[in-house]
Design a protein around this motif. Structure first.
Motif, PDB file in Angstrom:
ATOM      1  N   GLY A   1      15.283 -16.277   1.372  1.00 13.55           N
ATOM      2  CA  GLY A   1      14.482 -14.411   2.758  1.00 13.55           C
ATOM      3  C   GLY A   1      15.130 -13.600   3.089  1.00 13.55           C
TER       4      GLY A   1
ATOM      5  N   LEU B   1      17.622 -12.065   1.378  1.00  6.01           N
ATOM      6  CA  LEU B   1      17.146 -10.939   0.595  1.00  6.01           C
ATOM      7  C   LEU B   1      16.713  -9.952   1.036  1.00  6.01           C
ATOM      8  N   THR B   2      16.849 -10.364   2.641  1.00  9.34           N
ATOM      9  CA  THR B   2      17.002  -9.107   3.484  1.00  9.34           C
ATOM     10  C   THR B   2      17.974  -9.329   3.873  1.00  9.34           C
TER      11      THR B   2
ATOM     12  N   PHE C   1      14.233  -4.668  -1.513  1.00  2.98           N
ATOM     13  CA  PHE C   1      14.875  -6.138  -0.877  1.00  2.98           C
ATOM     14  C   PHE C   1      14.470  -6.329   0.644  1.00  2.98           C
TER      15      PHE C   1
ATOM     16  N   GLY D   1      12.728  -9.521   2.202  1.00  3.02           N
ATOM     17  CA  GLY D   1      13.017 -10.973   2.289  1.00  3.02           C
ATOM     18  C   GLY D   1      12.334 -10.942   3.612  1.00  3.02           C
TER      19      GLY D   1
END
Length: 64
Positions: A8, A11-12, A49, A53
């Motif tokens: 996560g 993705l962030t 994304f 995330g």
């Protein structure tokens, strides 16, 4: 640290980088069709994304 939380966070960061790149392309565009397409593609991917995330980090519980 949990693998889901780590994914996560990754993705962030990727989403944030995509949004920054979109802003960079936006400031340096001349208005051609190719520039507009890249703005839309990078912007949508960055938002997806980033939201995915943040959602993954928020919903994953710490198990220690």
């Amino acid at each position: 640290m949990n693998i889901k939380r780590l994914f996560g966070a990754l993705l962030t960061i990727l989403g944030f980088a995509g949004l920054i790149y979109t802003a960079f392309v936006f400031t340096s565009t001349s208005g051609s069709e190719r520039d507009v397409k890249s703005l839309i593609i990078y912007g949508i991917l960055g938002i997806v994304f980033f939201i995915a995330g943040i959602g993954l980090v928020k919903t994953t519980k710490d198990e220690s």
